[in-house]
Design a protein around this motif. Sequence first.
Motif, PDB file in Angstrom:
ATOM      1  N   LEU A 201      26.929 -20.095  21.331  1.00  0.00           N
ATOM      2  CA  LEU A 201      26.282 -21.370  21.031  1.00  0.00           C
ATOM      3  C   LEU A 201      26.342 -22.309  22.231  1.00  0.00           C
ATOM      4  O   LEU A 201      25.329 -22.918  22.609  1.00  0.00           O
ATOM      5  CB  LEU A 201      26.962 -22.018  19.822  1.00  0.00           C
ATOM      6  N   VAL A 202      27.516 -22.427  22.844  1.00  0.00           N
ATOM      7  CA  VAL A 202      27.664 -23.298  24.020  1.00  0.00           C
ATOM      8  C   VAL A 202      26.801 -22.781  25.163  1.00  0.00           C
ATOM      9  O   VAL A 202      26.150 -23.566  25.875  1.00  0.00           O
ATOM     10  CB  VAL A 202      29.144 -23.398  24.438  1.00  0.00           C
ATOM     11  N   SER A 203      26.750 -21.465  25.353  1.00  0.00           N
ATOM     12  CA  SER A 203      25.932 -20.879  26.406  1.00  0.00           C
ATOM     13  C   SER A 203      24.454 -21.213  26.196  1.00  0.00           C
ATOM     14  O   SER A 203      23.743 -21.567  27.147  1.00  0.00           O
ATOM     15  CB  SER A 203      26.128 -19.361  26.433  1.00  0.00           C
ATOM     16  N   ALA A 204      23.997 -21.132  24.959  1.00  0.00           N
ATOM     17  CA  ALA A 204      22.598 -21.453  24.656  1.00  0.00           C
ATOM     18  C   ALA A 204      22.302 -22.923  24.932  1.00  0.00           C
ATOM     19  O   ALA A 204      21.264 -23.268  25.508  1.00  0.00           O
ATOM     20  CB  ALA A 204      22.294 -21.113  23.200  1.00  0.00           C
ATOM     21  N   PHE A 205      23.219 -23.801  24.539  1.00  0.00           N
ATOM     22  CA  PHE A 205      23.021 -25.236  24.783  1.00  0.00           C
ATOM     23  C   PHE A 205      22.932 -25.524  26.281  1.00  0.00           C
ATOM     24  O   PHE A 205      22.044 -26.248  26.737  1.00  0.00           O
ATOM     25  CB  PHE A 205      24.167 -26.034  24.164  1.00  0.00           C
ATOM     26  N   ARG A 206      23.850 -24.969  27.045  1.00  0.00           N
ATOM     27  CA  ARG A 206      23.853 -25.215  28.492  1.00  0.00           C
ATOM     28  C   ARG A 206      22.555 -24.732  29.142  1.00  0.00           C
ATOM     29  O   ARG A 206      21.981 -25.406  30.004  1.00  0.00           O
ATOM     30  CB  ARG A 206      25.044 -24.501  29.137  1.00  0.00           C
ATOM     31  N   ASP A 207      22.104 -23.575  28.717  1.00  0.00           N
ATOM     32  CA  ASP A 207      20.906 -22.976  29.308  1.00  0.00           C
ATOM     33  C   ASP A 207      19.652 -23.778  28.971  1.00  0.00           C
ATOM     34  O   ASP A 207      18.824 -24.062  29.843  1.00  0.00           O
ATOM     35  CB  ASP A 207      20.767 -21.534  28.807  1.00  0.00           C
ATOM     36  N   LYS A 208      19.506 -24.165  27.722  1.00  0.00           N
ATOM     37  CA  LYS A 208      18.251 -24.762  27.268  1.00  0.00           C
ATOM     38  C   LYS A 208      18.186 -26.286  27.408  1.00  0.00           C
ATOM     39  O   LYS A 208      17.089 -26.847  27.485  1.00  0.00           O
ATOM     40  CB  LYS A 208      17.989 -24.393  25.801  1.00  0.00           C
ATOM     41  N   PHE A 209      19.347 -26.950  27.428  1.00  0.00           N
ATOM     42  CA  PHE A 209      19.311 -28.418  27.410  1.00  0.00           C
ATOM     43  C   PHE A 209      19.905 -29.086  28.638  1.00  0.00           C
ATOM     44  O   PHE A 209      19.701 -30.274  28.840  1.00  0.00           O
ATOM     45  CB  PHE A 209      20.011 -28.933  26.145  1.00  0.00           C
ATOM     46  N   GLU A 210      20.634 -28.350  29.454  1.00  0.00           N
ATOM     47  CA  GLU A 210      21.230 -28.980  30.633  1.00  0.00           C
ATOM     48  C   GLU A 210      20.453 -28.685  31.912  1.00  0.00           C
ATOM     49  O   GLU A 210      20.863 -29.090  32.989  1.00  0.00           O
ATOM     50  CB  GLU A 210      22.686 -28.519  30.782  1.00  0.00           C
ATOM     51  N   HIS A 211      19.349 -27.978  31.790  1.00  0.00           N
ATOM     52  CA  HIS A 211      18.473 -27.689  32.915  1.00  0.00           C
ATOM     53  C   HIS A 211      17.042 -28.015  32.504  1.00  0.00           C
ATOM     54  O   HIS A 211      16.714 -27.981  31.319  1.00  0.00           O
ATOM     55  CB  HIS A 211      18.575 -26.212  33.315  1.00  0.00           C
ATOM     56  N   PRO A 212      16.186 -28.341  33.471  1.00  0.00           N
ATOM     57  CA  PRO A 212      14.783 -28.623  33.123  1.00  0.00           C
ATOM     58  C   PRO A 212      14.179 -27.464  32.340  1.00  0.00           C
ATOM     59  O   PRO A 212      14.378 -26.301  32.685  1.00  0.00           O
ATOM     60  CB  PRO A 212      14.107 -28.777  34.502  1.00  0.00           C
ATOM     61  N   ASN A 213      13.480 -27.795  31.274  1.00  0.00           N
ATOM     62  CA  ASN A 213      12.876 -26.752  30.448  1.00  0.00           C
ATOM     63  C   ASN A 213      11.617 -27.300  29.797  1.00  0.00           C
ATOM     64  O   ASN A 213      11.672 -28.283  29.056  1.00  0.00           O
ATOM     65  CB  ASN A 213      13.873 -26.271  29.384  1.00  0.00           C
ATOM     66  N   SER A 214      10.505 -26.651  30.068  1.00  0.00           N
ATOM     67  CA  SER A 214       9.204 -27.168  29.616  1.00  0.00           C
ATOM     68  C   SER A 214       8.940 -26.921  28.144  1.00  0.00           C
ATOM     69  O   SER A 214       7.953 -27.422  27.595  1.00  0.00           O
ATOM     70  CB  SER A 214       8.077 -26.532  30.441  1.00  0.00           C
ATOM     71  N   TYR A 215       9.778 -26.165  27.481  1.00  0.00           N
ATOM     72  CA  TYR A 215       9.603 -25.939  26.051  1.00  0.00           C
ATOM     73  C   TYR A 215      10.691 -26.621  25.229  1.00  0.00           C
ATOM     74  O   TYR A 215      10.405 -27.389  24.307  1.00  0.00           O
ATOM     75  CB  TYR A 215       9.585 -24.435  25.732  1.00  0.00           C
ATOM     76  N   TYR A 216      11.954 -26.364  25.546  1.00  0.00           N
ATOM     77  CA  TYR A 216      13.044 -26.849  24.693  1.00  0.00           C
ATOM     78  C   TYR A 216      13.216 -28.365  24.733  1.00  0.00           C
ATOM     79  O   TYR A 216      13.595 -28.967  23.730  1.00  0.00           O
ATOM     80  CB  TYR A 216      14.350 -26.136  25.050  1.00  0.00           C
ATOM     81  N   HIS A 217      12.947 -28.988  25.865  1.00  0.00           N
ATOM     82  CA  HIS A 217      13.089 -30.438  25.922  1.00  0.00           C
ATOM     83  C   HIS A 217      12.031 -31.148  25.072  1.00  0.00           C
ATOM     84  O   HIS A 217      12.386 -31.967  24.214  1.00  0.00           O
ATOM     85  CB  HIS A 217      13.051 -30.921  27.367  1.00  0.00           C
ATOM     86  N   PRO A 218      10.740 -30.863  25.278  1.00  0.00           N
ATOM     87  CA  PRO A 218       9.747 -31.576  24.463  1.00  0.00           C
ATOM     88  C   PRO A 218       9.725 -31.176  22.991  1.00  0.00           C
ATOM     89  O   PRO A 218       9.413 -32.005  22.125  1.00  0.00           O
ATOM     90  CB  PRO A 218       8.412 -31.233  25.137  1.00  0.00           C
ATOM     91  N   VAL A 219      10.046 -29.931  22.674  1.00  0.00           N
ATOM     92  CA  VAL A 219       9.968 -29.486  21.280  1.00  0.00           C
ATOM     93  C   VAL A 219      11.265 -29.778  20.530  1.00  0.00           C
ATOM     94  O   VAL A 219      11.263 -30.456  19.504  1.00  0.00           O
ATOM     95  CB  VAL A 219       9.628 -27.985  21.209  1.00  0.00           C
ATOM     96  N   PHE A 220      12.385 -29.298  21.040  1.00  0.00           N
ATOM     97  CA  PHE A 220      13.664 -29.497  20.362  1.00  0.00           C
ATOM     98  C   PHE A 220      14.313 -30.823  20.778  1.00  0.00           C
ATOM     99  O   PHE A 220      14.827 -31.562  19.928  1.00  0.00           O
ATOM    100  CB  PHE A 220      14.616 -28.333  20.652  1.00  0.00           C
ATOM    101  N   GLY A 221      14.339 -31.082  22.087  1.00  0.00           N
ATOM    102  CA  GLY A 221      15.033 -32.257  22.589  1.00  0.00           C
ATOM    103  C   GLY A 221      14.529 -33.559  22.000  1.00  0.00           C
ATOM    104  O   GLY A 221      15.312 -34.398  21.540  1.00  0.00           O
ATOM    105  N   LYS A 222      13.221 -33.753  21.998  1.00  0.00           N
ATOM    106  CA  LYS A 222      12.644 -34.998  21.474  1.00  0.00           C
ATOM    107  C   LYS A 222      12.988 -35.191  20.002  1.00  0.00           C
ATOM    108  O   LYS A 222      13.359 -36.281  19.568  1.00  0.00           O
ATOM    109  CB  LYS A 222      11.130 -34.993  21.683  1.00  0.00           C
TER     110      LYS A 222
END
Length: 358
Positions: A201-222
Motif C-alpha cells: 500500500l505504501v509503495s503504491a502511494f509513493r509511486d502514484k502520488f509522490e511523483h508527477p502522474n497524468s492519470y492518478y493526480h487528476p482522477v484520484f488526487g482531485k
Amino acid sequence: IPEDPKGKKENLLLNSERPTRVLRKTSHSQGEDQTLGKTTEPPTIKLSEKHEGTRTIFKKFIEMKWPLDIRPLNKSLVKDNRWKETDVAQETRRSFLQEFCKKYGGVSRPQSHLFHMVSRIYVEDKHKILYCEVPKAGCSNWKRILMVLSGLASSAYNISHDAVHYGKHLKKLDSFDLKGIYTRLNTYTKAVFVRDPMERLVSAFRDKFEHPNSYYHPVFGKAIIKKYRPNACEEALNNGSGVKFKEFVHYLLDSHRPVGMDIHWEKVSKLCYPCLINYDFVGKFETLEEDANYFLQLVGAPKELKFPNFKDRHSSDERTNTQVVRQYLKDLTRTERQLIYDFYYLDYLMFNYTTPFL
C-alpha cells in the motif's frame, strides 16, 4: 492457521460483500489500470456470441470441485541442489494456502464472473505459464520475463516501462474462449507473487502520488483532496497533486469513495482469486529473486535467463521497506492502522503475513 478473530462465518472469501463488485475497463493513460463499479445483479457469467458454442465446456467448468486440490510441482527440470531451501518454503506456502482455503472458503462454485476472475492473469504459451499480476509486487519485471520467454525480446533489461505496460504484447487469459481458459487453468503452471499488504500500500502511494502522474493526480488526487482535506486551496483542487498519506488512507477506508478502487491497492484476494484458481507457485516479494529464479528452473526457462533486480521507476528513491513503512504510519492513529489491517485481512491470513505495525 490462525482462528478468525472476527468470528466470520464460512464463505468468508467470496460471499462477504454484497453487492458483487465487477471490473469495468477504462481507457485512461495507465492502460493496465481498472476501476470497480457495483452491480446488484446476481453473479452470473454472460456468454458472448463467440462463446455460444462452448456451453458444454462452460457447464463442465462451473461444476468442477472448487477449490481444486493442489498438484505436485514438476521438479524434473531442477538439477541444482541449491534450491532445496526455496523448495521447502514453497511447499509450506502452498500447503498453508490450501488449508486456509479449505477452512474459510466453503464454496462449491465460483461466486464471480469467470472472465473477471481470470482478467489479471497473463499467458505464456511456449513454457505453459499463467502469471497473475499483483501490482507493486514485482509485476513489471515479471512481464519482462514473460516477453523474453515468449520470444518477444532478447533481454529483460532492454524493455522499457512503456513497452511493458502499454505495448499490449502479452496475452491475458480472458482473451481466450472458455475452452482455452479451461484447458490452460488445468494444464499450465500457475504462479502468483504477493507482498506484505501494508508495504504494498505504501509503495503504491509513493509511486502514484509522490511523483508527477497524468492519470492518478487528476482522477484520484482531485477527488481525494476535495473530500478529505478541509479548506483545500484552489491549486490543489485543480491539479490533484500533493495528496497526503493520511488522506489516501481515508479514501481507501471509505465505503462511499468518491472514485473507485484501483488494482495497485486492491486486495490480492480480489485480483487473483487464490482460493478458486489453484496456484501451483506462491512467490513473495520479500524473497523475489530467489523465488523467481527457482520458478524459472521449474518451467524450463533458458539457463542464462535470470530475474532482473532493477527498480522499474523512480530508481533514485529508496525502496519501500519496513523502515519506510514505519515513517508513513507515524501520521496515522492506531485505529486507522487497525482499519487498514482489517481491509487487507484476507491477504494477511491466506499468505501468512504477520500482524503489521498496530
